[in-house]
Design a protein around this motif. Structure first.
Motif, PDB file in Angstrom:
ATOM      1  N   ASN A 134       0.837  -1.191   0.000  1.00  0.00           N
ATOM      2  CA  ASN A 134       0.000   0.000   0.000  1.00  0.00           C
ATOM      3  C   ASN A 134       0.880   1.252   0.000  1.00  0.00           C
ATOM      4  N   TYR A 135       1.797   1.288  -0.944  1.00  0.00           N
ATOM      5  CA  TYR A 135       2.712   2.413  -1.106  1.00  0.00           C
ATOM      6  C   TYR A 135       2.803   2.760  -2.589  1.00  0.00           C
ATOM      7  N   ASN A 136       3.393   3.921  -2.854  1.00  0.00           N
ATOM      8  CA  ASN A 136       3.692   4.312  -4.225  1.00  0.00           C
ATOM      9  C   ASN A 136       5.200   4.414  -4.407  1.00  0.00           C
ATOM     10  N   ILE A 137       5.671   4.039  -5.586  1.00  0.00           N
ATOM     11  CA  ILE A 137       7.083   4.232  -5.903  1.00  0.00           C
ATOM     12  C   ILE A 137       7.275   5.686  -6.318  1.00  0.00           C
ATOM     13  N   LYS A 138       8.079   6.422  -5.561  1.00  0.00           N
ATOM     14  CA  LYS A 138       8.322   7.826  -5.886  1.00  0.00           C
ATOM     15  C   LYS A 138       9.367   7.984  -6.987  1.00  0.00           C
ATOM     16  N   LEU A 139      10.339   7.075  -6.981  1.00  0.00           N
ATOM     17  CA  LEU A 139      11.475   7.237  -7.880  1.00  0.00           C
ATOM     18  C   LEU A 139      12.232   5.917  -7.986  1.00  0.00           C
ATOM     19  N   ILE A 164      10.575   4.712  -1.732  1.00  0.00           N
ATOM     20  CA  ILE A 164       9.204   4.446  -1.302  1.00  0.00           C
ATOM     21  C   ILE A 164       8.973   5.208  -0.004  1.00  0.00           C
ATOM     22  N   ASP A 165       8.030   6.126  -0.025  1.00  0.00           N
ATOM     23  CA  ASP A 165       7.830   6.981   1.139  1.00  0.00           C
ATOM     24  C   ASP A 165       9.160   7.678   1.421  1.00  0.00           C
ATOM     25  N   ASN A 166       9.735   7.501   2.625  1.00  0.00           N
ATOM     26  CA  ASN A 166      11.035   8.108   2.926  1.00  0.00           C
ATOM     27  C   ASN A 166      12.118   7.058   3.139  1.00  0.00           C
ATOM     28  N   TRP A 167      11.933   5.887   2.564  1.00  0.00           N
ATOM     29  CA  TRP A 167      12.930   4.826   2.662  1.00  0.00           C
ATOM     30  C   TRP A 167      13.097   4.161   1.299  1.00  0.00           C
ATOM     31  N   ARG A 168      14.140   3.335   1.193  1.00  0.00           N
ATOM     32  CA  ARG A 168      14.459   2.705  -0.085  1.00  0.00           C
ATOM     33  C   ARG A 168      14.332   1.189   0.000  1.00  0.00           C
ATOM     34  N   ALA A 169      13.947   0.595  -1.115  1.00  0.00           N
ATOM     35  CA  ALA A 169      14.001  -0.855  -1.278  1.00  0.00           C
ATOM     36  C   ALA A 169      14.999  -1.132  -2.391  1.00  0.00           C
ATOM     37  N   ILE A 170      15.935  -2.045  -2.135  1.00  0.00           N
ATOM     38  CA  ILE A 170      16.981  -2.357  -3.106  1.00  0.00           C
ATOM     39  C   ILE A 170      16.679  -3.726  -3.708  1.00  0.00           C
ATOM     40  N   PHE A 171      16.498  -3.770  -5.019  1.00  0.00           N
ATOM     41  CA  PHE A 171      16.094  -4.992  -5.715  1.00  0.00           C
ATOM     42  C   PHE A 171      17.221  -5.525  -6.593  1.00  0.00           C
ATOM     43  N   PHE A 223       6.987  -9.891  -2.637  1.00  0.00           N
ATOM     44  CA  PHE A 223       6.399 -10.723  -1.587  1.00  0.00           C
ATOM     45  C   PHE A 223       7.258 -10.680  -0.323  1.00  0.00           C
ATOM     46  N   VAL A 224       8.577 -10.841  -0.494  1.00  0.00           N
ATOM     47  CA  VAL A 224       9.492 -10.795   0.656  1.00  0.00           C
ATOM     48  C   VAL A 224       9.454  -9.415   1.306  1.00  0.00           C
ATOM     49  N   LEU A 225       9.392  -8.379   0.498  1.00  0.00           N
ATOM     50  CA  LEU A 225       9.325  -7.015   1.021  1.00  0.00           C
ATOM     51  C   LEU A 225       8.089  -6.825   1.891  1.00  0.00           C
ATOM     52  N   ARG A 226       6.965  -7.304   1.425  1.00  0.00           N
ATOM     53  CA  ARG A 226       5.728  -7.190   2.209  1.00  0.00           C
ATOM     54  C   ARG A 226       5.837  -7.951   3.529  1.00  0.00           C
ATOM     55  N   GLU A 227       6.416  -9.145   3.484  1.00  0.00           N
ATOM     56  CA  GLU A 227       6.561  -9.952   4.695  1.00  0.00           C
ATOM     57  C   GLU A 227       7.439  -9.251   5.727  1.00  0.00           C
ATOM     58  N   VAL A 228       8.530  -8.661   5.283  1.00  0.00           N
ATOM     59  CA  VAL A 228       9.440  -7.972   6.203  1.00  0.00           C
ATOM     60  C   VAL A 228       8.763  -6.757   6.828  1.00  0.00           C
TER      61      VAL A 228
END
Length: 228
Positions: free
Chosen positions: A157-162, A177-184, A195-200
């Motif tokens: 339930n987030y938006n990708i900002k960049l 994402i919001d004020n944090w980053r996800a590294i893929f 899926f893993v991101l949501r679980e964490v």
């Protein structure tokens, strides 16, 4: 007459055709012989002159009328360079040289270097050359980013900002994402990583999301996160 255009100005297309056919004296005037018109060659020249045009066809209506039907390219993402390649806080990154890119990843028109577009923005910090008619992003990266974008709402339930390609990046890409980053990991499966991101987020980070710095998903089936 020109049909199908929204951004490319009709008068500019007509002028281009007049220049193309000047040598044959075919200037959209009465009594010209349409038989001397090489439609295929003219269509290619128009596409070369206007990068925003994806397809163009010429319809001849006898005795002296020509209708130019065009299909313009659709902007899929916006690709930018950063004014400061060493920036660590991408939420305040200064963009420069922004371009709309099409489904093939080719830049076809300039875009304003501001926030607020509904189209996903990609910030390239690798120092590669970005310009009109150039493909700066490889197919694997584009496919991953689009898979990530198209499936994101199904998991979070987030938006990708960049989307960010760091100057030291090899196989990874960061999503602000919001004020944090996800590294893929670009070589991995986007859905599995989501899926893993949501679980964490749900089972480990929980109510500490406002303190989150990043979540690293580059190891298959695992995630590592860091708080600020």
């Amino acid at each position: 007459m020109v049909r199908g255009n929204s951004y490319v100005v009709s008068a500019a297309i007509v002028d281009a055709f007049q220049n193309i056919f000047a040598e044959t004296k075919l200037l959209f005037l009465k009594n010209n012989n349409l038989n001397i018109l090489n439609s295929q060659s003219a269509e290619q020249e128009i596409k070369d002159k206007f990068p925003r045009i994806e397809e163009v066809s010429i319809e001849k209506q006898w005795p002296d009328k020509i209708i130019v039907v065009i299909k313009e390219k659709e902007a899929v993402e916006i690709l930018c360079k950063s004014k400061n390649a060493s920036v660590s806080d991408f939420s305040v990154a200064n963009f420069s040289d922004c371009f709309f890119i099409d489904k093939n990843g080719i830049a076809f028109d300039r875009a304003a270097d501001t926030q607020g577009f509904l189209i996903l923005k990609i910030l390239d910090n690798r120092g590669v050359d970005i310009g009109l008619d150039k493909k700066s992003l490889n197919t694997e990266f584009l496919n991953f980013v689009r898979d990530l974008k198209n499936n994101f709402d199904d998991y979070l339930n987030y938006n990708i900002k960049l989307i960010v390609l760091d100057h030291s990046a090899q196989r990874e890409v960061s999503a602000l994402i919001d004020n944090w980053r996800a590294i893929f990991d670009v070589s991995g499966d986007a859905k599995k990583q989501l899926f893993v991101l949501r679980e964490v987020l749900e089972k480990e980070v929980k109510d500490q999301k406002d303190k989150l710095d990043y979540i690293d998903l580059r190891v298959e089936g695992r995630a590592y996160y860091k708080l600020k």
